[in-house]
Scaffold this active site. Structure first.
Site, short mmCIF file in Angstrom:
data_model
loop_
_atom_site.label_atom_id
_atom_site.label_comp_id
_atom_site.label_asym_id
_atom_site.label_seq_id
_atom_site.Cartn_x
_atom_site.Cartn_y
_atom_site.Cartn_z
N ARG A 1 0.86 -1.18 0.00
CA ARG A 1 0.00 0.00 0.00
C ARG A 1 0.90 1.23 0.00
O ARG A 1 1.34 1.70 1.04
CB ARG A 1 -0.93 0.02 1.23
CG ARG A 1 -2.16 0.91 1.01
CD ARG A 1 -2.91 1.15 2.31
NE ARG A 1 -2.17 2.06 3.15
CZ ARG A 1 -2.17 2.05 4.49
NH1 ARG A 1 -2.89 1.16 5.13
NH2 ARG A 1 -1.45 2.90 5.19
N HIS A 24 -3.95 4.86 3.95
CA HIS A 24 -5.19 4.08 3.94
C HIS A 24 -6.32 4.89 3.31
O HIS A 24 -7.12 4.40 2.54
CB HIS A 24 -5.56 3.70 5.37
CG HIS A 24 -7.00 3.31 5.55
ND1 HIS A 24 -7.52 2.14 5.05
CD2 HIS A 24 -8.03 3.95 6.15
CE1 HIS A 24 -8.81 2.07 5.35
NE2 HIS A 24 -9.15 3.16 6.01
N TYR A 71 3.17 5.64 11.56
CA TYR A 71 3.36 4.24 11.92
C TYR A 71 4.28 3.45 11.01
O TYR A 71 4.49 2.26 11.22
CB TYR A 71 1.99 3.53 12.01
CG TYR A 71 1.10 3.70 10.80
CD1 TYR A 71 1.31 2.94 9.66
CD2 TYR A 71 0.06 4.62 10.80
CE1 TYR A 71 0.49 3.08 8.56
CE2 TYR A 71 -0.77 4.78 9.70
CZ TYR A 71 -0.55 4.01 8.58
OH TYR A 71 -1.36 4.17 7.48
#
Lengths: 336, 385
Positions: free
Chosen positions: B255, B259, B268
């Site tokens: 990814r 998100h 993160y």
């Protein structure tokens, strides 16, 4: 004493509980590394470590079910459900197991879990991020369902929910997460492990958010600030002083506070964001009519969300109870 | 076919050290160009949607930059009668099946009803699924029903690595394998479920190996390679149509983006790690491959990109020409037949007060840890070719 938002109040409550009692653990999706999508658990990973603050796999039934098991062993798990709608895969665990553990163990092993659920609309969120499912849980015997509205209550009720041996569904009105600040003293409201009385107070008693004798408006969560605004308008426009009751506990209901306010004011309006059918408002209305009917000058009425799926957000302001709709409801009760 | 690791399907090389494999049987030059057109359209949609979100013209948006190959590749392998069930990460897949791009944009702008929803039967595309893995049993049920009715169609569902943790994933896999349902489980393993990396999501090294628990084939492909995605899906569909049941495909990728537009991955993960995956992104890779094959040249490519831009420009115009839907939209289509009395009363209540001002589609913005600052996540990369 510092001025905190509700998010910060919740965070403080979690931090204080974890510091006081190493049985408290926090689990959920994205709660550790990022501190949760709303940052309610921010900083906990650093302070308490990865064994007590856990980014779980993406599985709500698993999260709630595992928390139940942890509680059987004696831990005190606090579960975060990322958004309201995502609780549904965990519904069976909550309804079938958490709610019945005390009953099925002769009261010896209650399910001491807290399930935190950010809920409700008004934040322009995508589809299926804005439900208000609290009535589903209030309908289930064995659960306590609470909803703080102020930063101070958020902290204190979080501590009380963790302290309480029964499973607590902890509804967090996400729309007012950062809506305002309030002084929250660092001192704990009670000694953890020894707060029976305060805990009961915090998890079953309503709060008078505004005093008044002409109309009682009973509400909770995201509609509390709207009802306070409506009350101000009523005072200005009609010289009507409305009492606003913030329920805080949706199960059990604070029947004494509800009945006393309805009897004193003779008129009652109930406001919530969730759909009307079989909602908390129906129960409050029944309590009022069953126990205060002879004191009433008008039937209690409701201003609520509609009995429809929460709309796409371009129309969410049409769905959400507004000050104008609350005033419309108030007029119906006052002019009955 | 190039096979860089054992059991890992890759066709498009890098034009240097990694050799290209042969174009799979069943794909002619016309197909390759059409598939490229699909990839570019999906990419253009995604870039446009992110820009619209940044400008406050749509709400929170879940971007898919880099995953176009898993979408277009798999869909191109389907026959027209086959049904596909997207998650929110494949939100624009319907535009390759005739759903107007304006409809999908309108959905992200917060419109429902006739503006933001579409008819799944018209396009054989399930509604965009927002919760995780809950659409997988639907894909199974649909294909099972087709089997009962002796229709030769199959279904395909897309989902992410995080979805494999949900019970619905396992229930769907089990149903499909027990009942030999003609369906394809297409897992886009981008290695991140918001902030949760793959190794915290599962103890297995791969997702494809989960197929063994259901005694069905599990296939692992390069998720940045549209042709590998096509080939694996086509094989799985052949298997399904032969009456041999489902397949689990794991499209391994990364990814590259956040998100969603309210997420900031810098909280993160190490974004320098992300950089190295960008070179593998499917649109540039497919373009380079087709150039090497001589199927595509600069002029043809420019025409494809222009066409996509024109389509999206029109879609944005169409989306923005939609007036704020009337309040009555709240009560529409909740039931297929009629409306209960509560709806009539509800609408009367709404009409009795002044309508709230139109909603500005500005959703939650990413919030940094603790500080309450509002940081934007990294911008999507520019086109690589």
């Amino acid at each position: 004493v510092s001025e905190l938002t509700m998010v910060e109040g919740l965070n403080l409550g979690l931090r204080q509980a974890m510091a006081q009692d190493d049985r408290v653990v926090v689990l959920g999706e994205d709660v550790a590394q990022t501190g949760g999508v709303f940052r309610v658990t921010a900083g906990l990973l650093k302070e308490f470590g990865a064994e007590r603050v856990v980014d779980t796999p993406l599985a709500e039934a698993g999260i709630v079910g595992a928390a139940i098991g942890m509680a059987v062993y004696g831990l005190l798990p606090v579960v975060e459900i990322q958004f309201d709608v995502f609780v549904y895969p965990g519904f069976e665990q909550i309804v079938v197991h958490a709610a019945r553990y005390a009953w099925r163990t002769k009261g010896e092993v209650p399910s001491s879990i807290v399930v935190r659920i950010p809920f409700g609309g008004g934040v322009r969120a995508p589809e299926l991020h804005s439900d208000s499912p609290e009535a589903l849980f209030a309908h289930v015997p064995g659960l306590k369902v609470v909803c703080p509205t102020t930063p101070r209550d958020a902290r204190d009720m979080m501590l009380a929910a963790i302290e309480d041996p029964d499973p607590v569904i902890f509804m967090e009105p996400k729309r007012i997460y950062r809506a305002g600040r309030q002084e929250v003293p660092e001192e704990l409201p009670f000694d953890l492990g020894n707060g029976r009385k305060e805990r009961k107070e915090l998890l079953s008693k309503a709060r008078v958010a505004r005093d008044g004798d002409d109309l009682t408006i009973i509400t909770y969560g995201p509609t509390v600030p709207l009802c306070l605004k409506a009350a101000e308008r009523l005072a200005e426009e009609r010289s009507v002083e409305a009492c606003v009751i913030d329920l805080r506990s949706l199960y059990p209901l604070d029947v004494d506070a509800i009945v006393a306010a309805a009897s004193r004011c003779h008129r009652a309006l109930i406001v919530h964001e969730a759909p009307r059918m079989s909602g908390i408002g129906a129960e409050v209305s029944s309590v009022i009519h069953e126990r205060a009917m002879l004191d009433l000058e008008a039937p209690a009425m409701r201003v609520t969300g509609f009995d429809v799926p929460f709309p796409q957000f371009a129309n969410e302001d049409d769905y959400l109870p507004s000050v104008d709709r609350i005033l419309l409801g108030a007029r119906k009760v006052l002019d009955f | 076919m190039a096979d860089s690791e054992s059991g890992f399907l890759r066709i498009i090389g890098d034009g240097a050290d990694v050799p290209d494999g042969a174009v799979p049987d069943g794909l002619g030059d016309k197909d390759l160009l059409e598939l490229f057109r699909w990839l570019v359209l999906l990419r253009t949609f995604d870039l446009r949607a992110v820009a619209l979100q940044r400008q406050g013209r749509i709400g929170t948006y879940a971007l898919y930059w880099g995953e176009e190959g898993t979408q277009a590749g798999a869909l191109y392998a389907c026959e027209d009668a086959d049904w596909v069930f997207p998650s929110y990460r494949q939100n624009a897949i319907g535009i390759l099946r005739g759903v107007p791009a304006a409809t999908v944009l309108a959905w992200w702008r917060g419109y429902g009803g006739e503006y933001g929803f579409y008819n799944p039967r018209e396009h054989r595309v399930g509604p965009i699924c927002v919760p995780i893995a809950t659409h997988l049993p639907h894909a199974v049920g649909l294909a099972w029903a087709a089997k009962i009715r002796r229709d030769r169609l199959a279904s395909l569902s897309w989902f992410g690595d995080g979805a494999t943790s949900e019970g619905d994933f396992h229930e769907a896999m089990n149903f499909a394998s027990v009942l030999k349902v003609p369906t394809v489980f297409f897992c886009v393993n981008n290695q991140w479920a918001i902030s949760t990396p793959l190794h915290k999501q599962m103890a297995t090294k791969t997702i494809s190996e989960k197929a063994a628990a259901y005694a069905i084939p599990g296939v692992r492909v390069d998720g940045f390679d549209p042709l590998a995605c096509w080939k694996a899906t086509r094989d799985a569909l052949d298997h399904a149509r032969a009456g041999d049941g489902p397949t689990l495909i794991e499209a391994f990728c990364y990814r590259i983006m956040a998100h969603g537009t309210a997420d900031d991955p810098r909280l993160y993960r190490d974004e320098s790690e992300t950089e190295k995956w960008k070179a593998l992104e499917p649109v540039g890779r497919m373009s380079a491959f087709l150039h090497r094959l001589g199927v595509l040249d600069d002029d043809k490519e420019a025409a494809v990109r222009d066409e996509a831009k024109t389509t999206m420009a029109q879609a944005v115009t169409d989306m923005e020409s939609i007036e704020q839907p009337d309040q009555s939209i709240l009560f529409e289509h909740v039931y297929a037949t009629g409306s209960p009395w509560t709806f009539t009363e509800g609408l009367e209540e709404l009409r009795a007060v002044e309508r709230p001002p139109a909603v500005k589609p500005i959703g939650p913005q990413p919030t940094s840890r603790g500080t309450g600052e509002h940081d934007l996540p990294p911008e999507p990369p520019q086109e690589t070719t």
